[in-house]
Design an enzyme around this catalytic site. Structure first.
Site, PDB file in Angstrom:
ATOM      1  N   GLU A  67       0.808  -1.210   0.000  1.00  0.00           N
ATOM      2  CA  GLU A  67       0.000   0.000   0.000  1.00  0.00           C
ATOM      3  C   GLU A  67       0.852   1.277   0.000  1.00  0.00           C
ATOM      4  O   GLU A  67       0.878   2.034   0.981  1.00  0.00           O
ATOM      5  CB  GLU A  67      -0.965  -0.017   1.193  1.00  0.00           C
ATOM      6  N   GLU A  91      -4.729  -8.159  -1.503  1.00  0.00           N
ATOM      7  CA  GLU A  91      -5.118  -8.186  -0.089  1.00  0.00           C
ATOM      8  C   GLU A  91      -6.554  -7.717  -0.016  1.00  0.00           C
ATOM      9  O   GLU A  91      -6.888  -6.636  -0.493  1.00  0.00           O
ATOM     10  CB  GLU A  91      -4.216  -7.280   0.751  1.00  0.00           C
TER      11      GLU A  91
END
Length: 527
Positions: free
Chosen positions: A212, A328
């Site tokens: 991220e 994810e």
């Protein structure tokens, strides 16, 4: 990912009427039946998508290694039994802590006799079966554990390799991307050290760089754009190419979290030829302020299509044909929603994500997490499987990689349907499986056409152990009325469906989800 299979001859399109008859769950004698007629079209001749056989994959959060003694939980026979049943799959080791982890060979964190753990549980030693008393101590400590340390040694790598190998999963190891040089380029020195160790042990694995990157500025005060990320991935690919073992290894990223607006630009890094796929993260709601109603709201579920299509469009612009992964994902971000993400109601979001994600064109969906970290795990702190685990296991057993087209007009959004070829390891060619869920408090009845009605049906109906709204927050689940639980640490229960003779309809109980396998569908797309 977008492959279509052309069959010889004209396409066979089957159209049939679906009659959904709802009954309110009210006092006996209250007659409030409601009829709803829907037209449903099925094309059994064409594969509209084909996902990776490892489509449903899982993650282990890097926080498990923040104190390395918890990595020993991966030696648990119970965990290995549960995980092996989910193969084939990828096993991603990463997450938020990934970008704070530093490989420190022979670090002081390794277990020894002074910390209450036996000396034989050390890096480089052959794996031994985890004793019951050590497993119990680890479980108790894990529940109380606070994330403090960021170093890991050879023990973490050894345990992950042993676990993935024994379980039949393909390991993807997440590298720290926040190690930066003064010019903001990625500092690869620590990764080189780790790669050298892994190569010396001949560990076969794939790699990911960073987690991220859209949150780097918030987490560490570092801003990295898509262009720089692309250079970083190319740098890592060059390092891998210098290794005989890893020159053809998989490399995945950039795993952008909740990509939208300006954060979508980070997906430009995915155009790098160094990457095997373009990955991103996606959650439906904030775990801190969500509600039970959100988990049953069709409009919330439909947000996945909006987010996914935006990513697919961006990737197609930047790198046509590149596979797109959900690297994810779960129900709620922020560690999940306690009392929801780990209960029966979470299954509606999970099954819909699998069905819709495959239909949209995602190649792999990685569930956060297998165990540990937050409340969206598949295996709880006592190492018992939660409802989403059993749903995942049934998906693996029944659903094949070929996606078929199913559509209708005016459909009730609380009845959601997806269609695949059945898994050929479990069923003969030509069989199809209907993935379904009933989000409402009313019974649904689906009338079938002659072609399908003449087929034997294996039914797999998942319901909470408590019927009605009260059971939605239960941590237990029934398959065809039988409570699911492990027989022992090495044995899973029988997951056979209830085989029904040919009939004109099937029923979807209120607040239920599951699978109908039509054995004699004779779908040409599945032959």
């Amino acid at each position: 990912m977008k492959e279509k299979t052309d069959e010889e001859g004209a396409a066979l399109v089957i159209t049939f009427k679906v009659c959904v008859v709802f009954h309110l769950l009210g006092p006996v004698g209250l007659d409030l039946d409601l009829d709803l007629d829907l037209d449903l079209d099925l094309d059994l001749s064409t594969v509209v998508r084909r996902v990776d056989p490892r489509f449903l994959s899982v993650t282990i959060d890097a926080s498990l290694a923040s104190q390395e003694r918890f990595m020993l939980l991966l030696r648990s026979q119970r965990i290995r039994t549960l995980t092996k049943a989910l193969s084939p799959a990828f096993l991603r080791f990463g997450g938020t802590r990934q970008d704070f982890m530093v490989f420190s060979p022979q670090s002081s964190q390794q277990p020894d006799s002074t910390s209450g753990y036996p000396r034989e549980l050390r890096p480089g030693r052959p794996p031994v079966e985890l004793s019951w008393w050590l497993e119990q101590k680890l479980k108790e400590d894990w529940i109380q554990h606070q994330l403090l340390s960021v170093c890991f040694s050879e023990l973490t790598v050894d345990e992950l390799n042993s676990f993935s190998s024994c379980s039949g999963l393909d390991l993807i190891f997440g590298l720290n991307a926040l190690l930066r040089n003064t010019d903001n380029s990625w500092n690869s020195s620590n990764a080189r050290s780790l790669l050298q160790y892994c190569e010396s042990k001949q560990y076969k694995m794939s790699w990911e760089l960073g987690n991220e990157p859209n949150s780097y500025e918030k987490k560490a005060g570092i801003r990295v754009d898509g262009y720089q990320l692309g250079l970083d991935f190319s740098h890592l690919r060059k390092i891998l190419s210098e290794s005989k073992l890893y020159r053809d290894a998989g490399l995945y990223g950039p795993d952008v979290g909740q990509p939208h607006s300006h954060r979508v630009d980070l997906l430009k890094s995915g155009q790098s030829s160094a990457l095997c796929s373009d990955s991103h993260s996606c959650y439906y709601v904030n775990g801190r302020d969500t509600s039970l109603d959100d988990f049953l709201d069709p409009e919330v579920l439909d947000t996945l299509a909006v987010k996914t299509n935006e990513v697919l469009e961006k990737v197609e612009q930047e790198s046509p044909g590149k596979a797109v992964w959900l690297g994810e994902t779960s129900s709620a971000y922020g560690g999940g929603a306690l009392g929801l993400s780990d209960t029966f109601v979470s299954g509606f979001m999970w099954l819909d994500k699998l069905g819709l994600g495959a239909r949209l064109g995602l190649e792999v969906v990685m569930r956060q997490v297998l165990l540990g970290s937050g409340s969206y795990h598949l295996i709880d702190d006592n190492l018992d499987p939660l409802p989403d685990y059993w749903l995942s296991l049934l998906y693996k057993k029944l659903v094949g990689p070929e996606v078929l087209n199913v559509s209708d007009s005016g459909r009730n959004k609380r009845v959601r349907l997806y269609l695949h070829c059945a898994n050929r390891k479990s069923y003969a060619r030509g069989a199809v499986v209907l993935l379904w869920m009933n989000l409402g408090r009313k019974l649904a009845r689906i009338s079938l056409p002659d072609l399908i009605a003449n087929s034997t049906v294996d039914t797999f109906v998942l319901q909470s152990d408590q019927l009605g709204e009260e059971g939605l927050e239960s941590r237990s689940v029934q398959l065809n009325g039988v409570l699911l639980k492990m027989v022992d640490d090495k044995t899973l229960p029988d997951l056979s469906g209830a085989r029904l003779p040919a009939a004109g309809h099937v029923k979807l109980p209120a607040y239920s989800l599951g699978f109908f396998v039509f054995l004699e569908a004779r779908a040409s797309a599945c032959s």
